[in-house]
Design a protein around this motif. Structure first.
Motif, PDB file in Angstrom:
ATOM      1  N   GLN A  46      -1.098   2.141 -10.191  1.00 36.72           N
ATOM      2  CA  GLN A  46      -0.362   1.761  -8.992  1.00 36.72           C
ATOM      3  C   GLN A  46       1.139   1.975  -9.169  1.00 36.72           C
ATOM      4  O   GLN A  46       1.909   1.773  -8.220  1.00 36.72           O
ATOM      5  N   SER A  47       1.551   2.377 -10.356  1.00 33.48           N
ATOM      6  CA  SER A  47       2.970   2.598 -10.655  1.00 33.48           C
ATOM      7  C   SER A  47       3.224   4.080 -10.902  1.00 33.48           C
ATOM      8  O   SER A  47       2.382   4.792 -11.473  1.00 33.48           O
ATOM      9  N   LEU A  48       4.405   4.553 -10.510  1.00 33.54           N
ATOM     10  CA  LEU A  48       4.792   5.946 -10.762  1.00 33.54           C
ATOM     11  C   LEU A  48       5.447   6.115 -12.124  1.00 33.54           C
ATOM     12  O   LEU A  48       5.793   7.242 -12.501  1.00 33.54           O
ATOM     13  N   ALA A  49       5.623   5.038 -12.878  1.00 29.67           N
ATOM     14  CA  ALA A  49       6.284   5.113 -14.178  1.00 29.67           C
ATOM     15  C   ALA A  49       5.324   5.595 -15.258  1.00 29.67           C
ATOM     16  O   ALA A  49       4.132   5.304 -15.232  1.00 29.67           O
ATOM     17  N   GLY A  50       5.853   6.358 -16.222  1.00 30.58           N
ATOM     18  CA  GLY A  50       5.054   6.822 -17.343  1.00 30.58           C
ATOM     19  C   GLY A  50       4.007   7.840 -16.948  1.00 30.58           C
ATOM     20  O   GLY A  50       2.903   7.863 -17.500  1.00 30.58           O
ATOM     21  N   LYS A  51       4.377   8.730 -16.038  1.00 28.83           N
ATOM     22  CA  LYS A  51       3.420   9.684 -15.480  1.00 28.83           C
ATOM     23  C   LYS A  51       4.014  11.099 -15.444  1.00 28.83           C
ATOM     24  O   LYS A  51       5.218  11.295 -15.579  1.00 28.83           O
ATOM     25  N   ILE A  52       3.145  12.070 -15.218  1.00 35.07           N
ATOM     26  CA  ILE A  52       3.545  13.367 -14.680  1.00 35.07           C
ATOM     27  C   ILE A  52       2.997  13.415 -13.268  1.00 35.07           C
ATOM     28  O   ILE A  52       1.794  13.197 -13.046  1.00 35.07           O
ATOM     29  N   LEU A  53       3.876  13.623 -12.309  1.00 32.11           N
ATOM     30  CA  LEU A  53       3.512  13.660 -10.895  1.00 32.11           C
ATOM     31  C   LEU A  53       3.420  15.099 -10.419  1.00 32.11           C
ATOM     32  O   LEU A  53       4.079  15.995 -10.956  1.00 32.11           O
ATOM     33  N   ARG A  54       2.621  15.311  -9.382  1.00 27.52           N
ATOM     34  CA  ARG A  54       2.475  16.642  -8.775  1.00 27.52           C
ATOM     35  C   ARG A  54       2.445  16.464  -7.262  1.00 27.52           C
ATOM     36  O   ARG A  54       1.603  15.734  -6.726  1.00 27.52           O
ATOM     37  N   ILE A  55       3.383  17.108  -6.571  1.00 26.44           N
ATOM     38  CA  ILE A  55       3.461  17.003  -5.120  1.00 26.44           C
ATOM     39  C   ILE A  55       3.773  18.370  -4.529  1.00 26.44           C
ATOM     40  O   ILE A  55       4.195  19.301  -5.232  1.00 26.44           O
ATOM     41  N   ASN A  56       3.554  18.498  -3.217  1.00 31.44           N
ATOM     42  CA  ASN A  56       4.013  19.681  -2.516  1.00 31.44           C
ATOM     43  C   ASN A  56       5.535  19.645  -2.386  1.00 31.44           C
ATOM     44  O   ASN A  56       6.162  18.582  -2.509  1.00 31.44           O
ATOM     45  N   LEU A  57       6.134  20.785  -2.123  1.00 32.21           N
ATOM     46  CA  LEU A  57       7.592  20.855  -2.082  1.00 32.21           C
ATOM     47  C   LEU A  57       8.189  20.063  -0.927  1.00 32.21           C
ATOM     48  O   LEU A  57       9.390  19.761  -0.947  1.00 32.21           O
ATOM     49  N   ASP A  58       7.378  19.697   0.054  1.00 28.13           N
ATOM     50  CA  ASP A  58       7.872  18.870   1.157  1.00 28.13           C
ATOM     51  C   ASP A  58       7.617  17.383   0.910  1.00 28.13           C
ATOM     52  O   ASP A  58       7.902  16.549   1.773  1.00 28.13           O
ATOM     53  N   GLY A  59       7.069  17.043  -0.260  1.00 31.07           N
ATOM     54  CA  GLY A  59       6.810  15.656  -0.607  1.00 31.07           C
ATOM     55  C   GLY A  59       5.407  15.173  -0.297  1.00 31.07           C
ATOM     56  O   GLY A  59       5.034  14.063  -0.711  1.00 31.07           O
ATOM     57  N   SER A  60       4.613  15.944   0.405  1.00 30.97           N
ATOM     58  CA  SER A  60       3.233  15.541   0.697  1.00 30.97           C
ATOM     59  C   SER A  60       2.370  15.685  -0.555  1.00 30.97           C
ATOM     60  O   SER A  60       2.761  16.331  -1.535  1.00 30.97           O
ATOM     61  N   ILE A  61       1.188  15.065  -0.530  1.00 30.93           N
ATOM     62  CA  ILE A  61       0.296  15.054  -1.690  1.00 30.93           C
ATOM     63  C   ILE A  61      -0.686  16.216  -1.601  1.00 30.93           C
ATOM     64  O   ILE A  61      -1.384  16.372  -0.582  1.00 30.93           O
ATOM     65  N   PRO A  62      -0.782  17.044  -2.636  1.00 32.29           N
ATOM     66  CA  PRO A  62      -1.768  18.131  -2.618  1.00 32.29           C
ATOM     67  C   PRO A  62      -3.192  17.594  -2.503  1.00 32.29           C
ATOM     68  O   PRO A  62      -3.533  16.570  -3.093  1.00 32.29           O
ATOM     69  N   GLU A  63      -4.005  18.287  -1.748  1.00 31.19           N
ATOM     70  CA  GLU A  63      -5.384  17.841  -1.549  1.00 31.19           C
ATOM     71  C   GLU A  63      -6.205  17.878  -2.827  1.00 31.19           C
ATOM     72  O   GLU A  63      -7.185  17.132  -2.956  1.00 31.19           O
ATOM     73  N   ASP A  64      -5.806  18.741  -3.786  1.00 33.22           N
ATOM     74  CA  ASP A  64      -6.578  18.853  -5.021  1.00 33.22           C
ATOM     75  C   ASP A  64      -6.008  18.014  -6.158  1.00 33.22           C
ATOM     76  O   ASP A  64      -6.361  18.215  -7.324  1.00 33.22           O
ATOM     77  N   ASN A  65      -5.141  17.055  -5.850  1.00 30.23           N
ATOM     78  CA  ASN A  65      -4.677  16.144  -6.901  1.00 30.23           C
ATOM     79  C   ASN A  65      -5.829  15.300  -7.444  1.00 30.23           C
ATOM     80  O   ASN A  65      -6.810  15.050  -6.726  1.00 30.23           O
TER      81      ASN A  65
ATOM     82  N   LYS B 262      -7.071  11.019  -4.941  1.00 26.81           N
ATOM     83  CA  LYS B 262      -6.831  11.324  -3.533  1.00 26.81           C
ATOM     84  C   LYS B 262      -5.681  10.475  -2.994  1.00 26.81           C
ATOM     85  O   LYS B 262      -5.667   9.249  -3.130  1.00 26.81           O
ATOM     86  N   GLY B 263      -4.708  11.139  -2.380  1.00 23.47           N
ATOM     87  CA  GLY B 263      -3.581  10.449  -1.776  1.00 23.47           C
ATOM     88  C   GLY B 263      -2.519   9.982  -2.742  1.00 23.47           C
ATOM     89  O   GLY B 263      -1.558   9.317  -2.339  1.00 23.47           O
ATOM     90  N   SER B 264      -2.651  10.318  -4.041  1.00 23.71           N
ATOM     91  CA  SER B 264      -1.693   9.871  -5.057  1.00 23.71           C
ATOM     92  C   SER B 264      -0.981  11.074  -5.682  1.00 23.71           C
ATOM     93  O   SER B 264      -1.609  12.108  -5.941  1.00 23.71           O
ATOM     94  N   PRO B 265       0.306  10.932  -5.993  1.00 25.34           N
ATOM     95  CA  PRO B 265       1.017  12.019  -6.676  1.00 25.34           C
ATOM     96  C   PRO B 265       0.736  12.079  -8.169  1.00 25.34           C
ATOM     97  O   PRO B 265       1.171  13.013  -8.845  1.00 25.34           O
ATOM     98  N   ILE B 266      -0.008  11.104  -8.719  1.00 21.19           N
ATOM     99  CA  ILE B 266      -0.214  11.044 -10.172  1.00 21.19           C
ATOM    100  C   ILE B 266      -1.120  12.186 -10.629  1.00 21.19           C
ATOM    101  O   ILE B 266      -2.242  12.357 -10.148  1.00 21.19           O
ATOM    102  N   TYR B 267      -0.620  12.958 -11.568  1.00 23.02           N
ATOM    103  CA  TYR B 267      -1.350  14.085 -12.149  1.00 23.02           C
ATOM    104  C   TYR B 267      -1.925  13.710 -13.508  1.00 23.02           C
ATOM    105  O   TYR B 267      -3.086  13.966 -13.799  1.00 23.02           O
ATOM    106  N   THR B 268      -1.091  13.082 -14.365  1.00 27.82           N
ATOM    107  CA  THR B 268      -1.535  12.529 -15.643  1.00 27.82           C
ATOM    108  C   THR B 268      -0.803  11.209 -15.867  1.00 27.82           C
ATOM    109  O   THR B 268       0.235  10.936 -15.257  1.00 27.82           O
ATOM    110  N   LEU B 269      -1.343  10.389 -16.767  1.00 26.02           N
ATOM    111  CA  LEU B 269      -0.737   9.095 -17.058  1.00 26.02           C
ATOM    112  C   LEU B 269      -0.702   8.851 -18.552  1.00 26.02           C
ATOM    113  O   LEU B 269      -1.166   9.667 -19.346  1.00 26.02           O
TER     114      LEU B 269
END
Length: 360
Positions: free
Chosen positions: A187-206, A209-216
């Motif tokens: 639930q926190s964005l800290a200590g992560k690698i995030l992945r988002i689209n260049l407009d800030g939206s969340i990629p569908e294949d993250n 679902k609905g989260s920018p978190i790629y790894t933790l």
């Protein structure tokens, strides 16, 4: 601030560690072996001097841009060097390791002039980070929009690297904000690698679902780089040494604070290689000729990692703290980071330099 394109230093170096260690620093299961000691030469050229706490290098066709933690962006061209302040929407944080950090230039920059920047700000008593869009005006850069916000910050461990990947997504490294438990909190964005689209939206294949978190499970990752096959590697500051290079794949949990170094635990991913009881304090990284080159702050060097042989080595030292490296077809740019309060700056520090390798 001075600007040069003509100062060369020719250096002989050995492809062996110059920190006095005779064997490879690596994790369990890797065979120790001596490095090739074939002599090679490289030329080091001073490009610009008197930078203030520089953090990231970005190169366009016509210029090199460097972020400075105190809130300025330096543009280096063949003709001139200019420093322009950034007009932020929030008050820039002056905490350790905070400030204006990562920069990324989308393909649309040449036409539209917008860039992306990661910066730390103060909200009441708290520190947060955001990725914002910036546009250059005559005498300054101005913040024009928010891509992602409220990334936790702390006294230390702000993360800060942003890179546009081969998939045209924005990847963001965040630190644990000096609260290790946050690295395991989805639930926190800290200590992560995030992945988002260049407009800030969340990629569908993250992965989530609905989260920018790629790894933790990251403590303080500060370097991202892709090899020619599209494999992603990250550098990460360890806790009292045990600095890491990690092979990044979606959904993976890289273990902080549950494991570090040679520790293992089911479901947690160990580093590809780590520094053992030594300290690299690794940060910016890039691939050049199939090797991962990465900057080393406390280790005061540029190091090279061979993913195939699992070997790392020092290829350049003697310049103090190194913050970032950027590969081009001709060689490597790098910036020193001796003015950040933890180094011993010389009269011309900090500097942007360029390495041209011979006999590779």
């Amino acid at each position: 601030m001075k600007f040069y394109f003509c100062t060369f230093v020719s250096i002989m170096f050995l492809s062996a560690c110059t920190n006095g260690d005779s064997q490879i620093e690596q994790n369990t299961g890797q065979t120790e072996e001596s490095l090739d000691t074939t002599e090679k030469t490289m030329e080091v050229k001073t490009v610009a001097t008197n930078l203030n706490e520089p953090w990231e290098i970005v190169k366009t066709d016509d210029a090199i841009f460097i972020s400075e933690r105190d809130g300025s962006i330096v543009e280096v061209t063949r003709e001139d060097t200019k420093r322009k302040p950034v007009d932020f929407d929030q008050d820039l944080a002056g905490r350790p390791e905070a400030g204006l950090l990562g920069l990324a230039f989308p393909d649309s920059y040449e036409k539209e002039g917008d860039i992306l920047a990661y910066y730390s700000y103060i909200d009441g008593q708290d520190v947060f980070q955001r990725v914002a869009t910036m546009k250059e005006e005559a005498e300054q850069w101005i913040e024009t929009g928010v891509i992602i916000d409220r990334i936790p910050g702390g006294q230390y461990h702000q993360g800060g690297r942003i890179e546009i990947g081969p998939d045209n997504k924005l990847y963001i490294t965040t630190g644990d904000a000096t609260e290790p438990v946050l690295a395991q909190d989805q639930q926190s964005l800290a200590g992560k690698i995030l992945r988002i689209n260049l407009d800030g939206s969340i990629p569908e294949d993250n992965p989530i679902k609905g989260s920018p978190i790629y790894t933790l499970g990251h403590r303080n990752p500060q370097g991202l780089a892709w090899d020619e096959e599209g494999n992603l590697y990250a550098t990460e500051h360890g806790n009292r040494a045990h600095d890491e290079i990690n092979f990044i794949q979606p959904r993976n949990n890289y273990g902080w604070p549950e494991i570090e170094g040679d520790d293992t635990e089911e479901g947690l991913i160990e580093p590809v290689i780590h520094s053992g009881d030594n300290t690299w304090a690794p940060t910016g990284a890039d691939f050049y000729q199939d090797h991962l080159y990465f900057a080393s702050l406390r280790g005061e060097s540029i190091r090279r990692f061979n993913p195939d042989g699992q070997i790392q080595e020092v290829v350049l030292d003697g310049y103090g703290r190194i913050r970032d490296v950027l590969a081009t077809e001709e060689g490597l740019y790098f910036i020193t980071n001796n003015t950040d309060g933890r180094g011993n700056p010389s009269a011309d520090d900090d500097r942007l330099l360029f390495i041209k390798f011979n006999n590779e």
